[in-house]
Motif scaffolding. Structure first.
Motif, mmCIF file in Angstrom:
data_model
loop_
_atom_site.group_PDB
_atom_site.id
_atom_site.type_symbol
_atom_site.label_atom_id
_atom_site.label_comp_id
_atom_site.label_asym_id
_atom_site.label_seq_id
_atom_site.Cartn_x
_atom_site.Cartn_y
_atom_site.Cartn_z
ATOM 1 N N ARG A 20 0.845 -1.198 0.000
ATOM 2 C CA ARG A 20 0.000 0.000 0.000
ATOM 3 C C ARG A 20 0.881 1.249 0.000
ATOM 4 O O ARG A 20 1.882 1.303 0.719
ATOM 5 C CB ARG A 20 -0.934 0.002 1.212
ATOM 6 C CG ARG A 20 -2.060 -1.006 1.112
ATOM 7 C CD ARG A 20 -3.103 -0.839 2.204
ATOM 8 N NE ARG A 20 -2.534 -1.080 3.523
ATOM 9 C CZ ARG A 20 -2.511 -0.187 4.497
ATOM 10 N NH1 ARG A 20 -3.009 1.016 4.316
ATOM 11 N NH2 ARG A 20 -1.992 -0.485 5.683
ATOM 12 N N ILE A 21 0.499 2.226 -0.798
ATOM 13 C CA ILE A 21 1.284 3.459 -0.892
ATOM 14 C C ILE A 21 0.583 4.539 -0.085
ATOM 15 O O ILE A 21 -0.464 5.064 -0.481
ATOM 16 C CB ILE A 21 1.452 3.899 -2.359
ATOM 17 C CG1 ILE A 21 2.157 2.786 -3.156
ATOM 18 C CG2 ILE A 21 2.253 5.192 -2.440
ATOM 19 C CD1 ILE A 21 2.244 3.059 -4.647
ATOM 20 N N THR A 22 1.147 4.837 1.084
ATOM 21 C CA THR A 22 0.603 5.853 1.978
ATOM 22 C C THR A 22 1.762 6.647 2.567
ATOM 23 O O THR A 22 2.923 6.211 2.517
ATOM 24 C CB THR A 22 -0.205 5.223 3.135
ATOM 25 O OG1 THR A 22 0.706 4.510 3.991
ATOM 26 C CG2 THR A 22 -1.265 4.248 2.624
ATOM 27 N N GLU A 23 1.437 7.770 3.142
ATOM 28 C CA GLU A 23 2.489 8.563 3.797
ATOM 29 C C GLU A 23 3.084 7.807 4.974
ATOM 30 O O GLU A 23 4.291 7.854 5.214
ATOM 31 C CB GLU A 23 1.926 9.910 4.248
ATOM 32 C CG GLU A 23 1.635 10.859 3.087
ATOM 33 C CD GLU A 23 1.345 12.277 3.547
ATOM 34 O OE1 GLU A 23 2.163 12.816 4.317
ATOM 35 O OE2 GLU A 23 0.298 12.810 3.154
ATOM 36 N N THR A 24 2.244 7.097 5.752
ATOM 37 C CA THR A 24 2.756 6.378 6.925
ATOM 38 C C THR A 24 3.610 5.168 6.550
ATOM 39 O O THR A 24 4.380 4.683 7.370
ATOM 40 C CB THR A 24 1.602 5.926 7.844
ATOM 41 O OG1 THR A 24 0.705 5.082 7.112
ATOM 42 C CG2 THR A 24 0.860 7.105 8.424
ATOM 43 N N LYS A 25 3.467 4.683 5.318
ATOM 44 C CA LYS A 25 4.338 3.596 4.857
ATOM 45 C C LYS A 25 5.676 4.131 4.345
ATOM 46 O O LYS A 25 6.538 3.364 3.930
ATOM 47 C CB LYS A 25 3.648 2.800 3.751
ATOM 48 C CG LYS A 25 2.422 2.012 4.194
ATOM 49 C CD LYS A 25 2.781 0.744 4.937
ATOM 50 C CE LYS A 25 1.552 -0.093 5.235
ATOM 51 N NZ LYS A 25 1.872 -1.365 5.901
ATOM 52 N N PHE A 34 -2.911 3.484 -4.078
ATOM 53 C CA PHE A 34 -2.860 4.682 -3.233
ATOM 54 C C PHE A 34 -4.108 4.780 -2.366
ATOM 55 O O PHE A 34 -5.191 4.339 -2.763
ATOM 56 C CB PHE A 34 -2.751 5.933 -4.105
ATOM 57 C CG PHE A 34 -1.440 6.070 -4.825
ATOM 58 C CD1 PHE A 34 -0.401 6.795 -4.280
ATOM 59 C CD2 PHE A 34 -1.249 5.447 -6.056
ATOM 60 C CE1 PHE A 34 0.807 6.922 -4.938
ATOM 61 C CE2 PHE A 34 -0.043 5.568 -6.729
ATOM 62 C CZ PHE A 34 0.994 6.310 -6.172
ATOM 63 N N ASN A 35 -3.938 5.384 -1.197
ATOM 64 C CA ASN A 35 -5.091 5.549 -0.302
ATOM 65 C C ASN A 35 -5.828 6.864 -0.540
ATOM 66 O O ASN A 35 -6.850 7.123 0.088
ATOM 67 C CB ASN A 35 -4.663 5.435 1.159
ATOM 68 C CG ASN A 35 -3.778 6.594 1.601
ATOM 69 O OD1 ASN A 35 -3.145 7.248 0.782
ATOM 70 N ND2 ASN A 35 -3.740 6.848 2.899
ATOM 71 N N SER A 36 -5.301 7.705 -1.438
ATOM 72 C CA SER A 36 -6.011 8.938 -1.778
ATOM 73 C C SER A 36 -5.589 9.399 -3.172
ATOM 74 O O SER A 36 -4.448 9.154 -3.606
ATOM 75 C CB SER A 36 -5.731 10.042 -0.760
ATOM 76 O OG SER A 36 -4.453 10.615 -0.969
ATOM 77 N N PRO A 95 0.850 0.420 -10.825
ATOM 78 C CA PRO A 95 -0.324 -0.012 -10.048
ATOM 79 C C PRO A 95 -0.084 -1.415 -9.493
ATOM 80 O O PRO A 95 0.914 -2.064 -9.847
ATOM 81 C CB PRO A 95 -1.445 -0.013 -11.093
ATOM 82 C CG PRO A 95 -0.748 -0.259 -12.392
ATOM 83 C CD PRO A 95 0.579 0.440 -12.274
ATOM 84 N N PRO A 96 -0.973 -1.917 -8.619
ATOM 85 C CA PRO A 96 -0.792 -3.276 -8.075
ATOM 86 C C PRO A 96 -0.600 -4.317 -9.170
ATOM 87 O O PRO A 96 -1.248 -4.262 -10.215
ATOM 88 C CB PRO A 96 -2.105 -3.506 -7.302
ATOM 89 C CG PRO A 96 -2.553 -2.139 -6.914
ATOM 90 C CD PRO A 96 -2.165 -1.246 -8.057
ATOM 91 N N LYS A 97 0.308 -5.242 -8.929
ATOM 92 C CA LYS A 97 0.636 -6.287 -9.893
ATOM 93 C C LYS A 97 0.395 -7.660 -9.293
ATOM 94 O O LYS A 97 0.324 -7.823 -8.075
ATOM 95 C CB LYS A 97 2.115 -6.173 -10.308
ATOM 96 C CG LYS A 97 2.482 -4.873 -11.013
ATOM 97 C CD LYS A 97 1.862 -4.807 -12.390
ATOM 98 C CE LYS A 97 2.245 -3.535 -13.120
ATOM 99 N NZ LYS A 97 1.591 -3.437 -14.445
#
Length: 366
Positions: free
Chosen positions: A199-204, A230-232, A251-253
């Motif tokens: 998951r691609i997030t700022e917290t990650k 992405f979460n947003s 994107p997810p693979k």
């Protein structure tokens, strides 16, 4: 005697809808492992709230009432002592429902396996009320078997929760055929490839990843591949602005597509500060392909990596990640760490090893 049937309670993918997340992935794999052992599995899927509107919320609550009565029904009509109830609790406010589910099956003389997943268990326990903590302890006391995803939970449950039981360390695992059979080659003239997937997030830590790449570019021929959802939309648009020839955002693979990229990658970067971080499937899968992990000391990362990579503090900056990767390259440590990473997965986090430990455990304690 061995268990011949399992009643499985938790977040479980169905043929109608696939679910993303650590709980769903772990539960799907567990059910597959039971079936490989010729154990009959009755999966009772937790209700899922797909949309937060008044109608869906009311339907969701009704589904929980139906779920409870379904459990009562199956507790009454599965009388065999060789039936195991396997539950992966979600904690939070779910713990009150989960306690009564466990109690129902316990009253019908079933053995309970409580499988504690994810990285938030201790935080939920410490930050909640005495009332909440009482229900956690009671649920565990009703459980014949307790499995934990993180080693830190083992001591916590025994010492802090006073549960004097044989507790199994049951981490996420890598399927045996997803471990790279060949020995990795030294870094050569091709770009040094760094990868992140998940998951691609700022917290990650996505911005730390991007800035680390920019700093490393000043010294080495570097390529960065970032794969995930992405979460947003705002974050997606911002991150995609960084894309260039040697910085690829995908994107997810599928697992096979990711494996083909891992085969030609050198480092897995994971500067996660996610508050509920547990054991990253991506981390173990990358190490299984001989990637050297450079990660934050968050969740269970340190336990998994051990001395096979670099573990930095949660406060580490992009400069710290740059320095760590630079030292591995310039000190010619990469090949040694790559082999150690792969062997650590083979010895501790492979399908065969983890599943064998699991079935030895439940049959030993039956």
């Amino acid at each position: 005697m061995k268990y011949t049937k399992v009643i499985y309670l938790g977040i479980i993918p169905s043929h109608k809808r696939d679910l993303v997340g650590g709980y769903a992935t772990a539960n799907k794999r567990n059910i597959e492992e039971y079936k490989k052992q010729n154990i009959e599995v009755l999966a009772i899927h937790y209700p899922i709230l797909y949309a937060k509107n008044p109608v869906q919320i009311v339907l969701y609550l009704l589904k929980w009432f139906l779920y409870f009565f379904k459990c009562v029904y199956h507790s009454l009509f599965n009388s065999s002592k060789a039936t195991l109830v396997h539950i992966t609790p979600l904690y939070k406010y779910f713990i009150y429902i989960e306690f009564f589910l466990v109690l129902v099956f316990k009253m019908s003389n079933k053995d309970i396996l409580t499988d504690i997943r994810a990285g938030s268990f201790i935080d939920y326990y410490n930050k909640n009320t005495r009332f909440y903590r009482f229900f956690i302890r009671k649920l565990l006391s009703l459980s014949k078997h307790i499995a934990v995803e993180g080693l830190i939970y083992k001591n916590f449950i025994i010492e802090d929760l006073s549960q004097n039981k044989d507790i199994l360390y049951y981490p996420n695992y890598v399927k045996d055929d997803h471990i790279l059979p060949a020995k990795r080659t030294l870094i050569g003239t091709e770009p040094i490839q760094i990868i992140y997937f998940g998951r691609i997030t700022e917290t990650k830590g996505i911005y730390t990843i991007l800035k680390t790449f920019e700093l490393l570019q000043q010294r080495f021929n570097i390529k960065l591949i970032v794969i995930g959802g992405f979460n947003s939309l705002d974050l997606k648009q911002d991150v995609e602005c960084y894309a260039k020839e040697n910085l690829i955002i995908l994107p997810p693979k599928s697992k096979s597509e990711i494996n083909s990229l891992l085969e030609h990658s050198h480092f897995f970067i994971f500067p996660s500060l996610h508050p509920g971080e547990g054991q990253s499937n991506a981390l173990t899968e990358a190490m299984a392909y001989g990637l050297v992990p450079v990660v934050s000391d968050n969740g269970f990362n340190k336990t998994i990596v051990d001395d096979c990579g670099i573990v930095l503090s949660k406060e580490a900056s992009e400069e710290d990640y740059t320095k760590a990767i630079t030292q591995v390259i310039t000190n010619n440590q990469w090949l040694i760490l790559s082999e150690k990473a792969k062997n650590r997965i083979i010895d501790n986090y492979s399908n065969g090893v983890v599943s064998n430990n699991f079935f030895n455990y439940i049959n030993r304690n039956l």
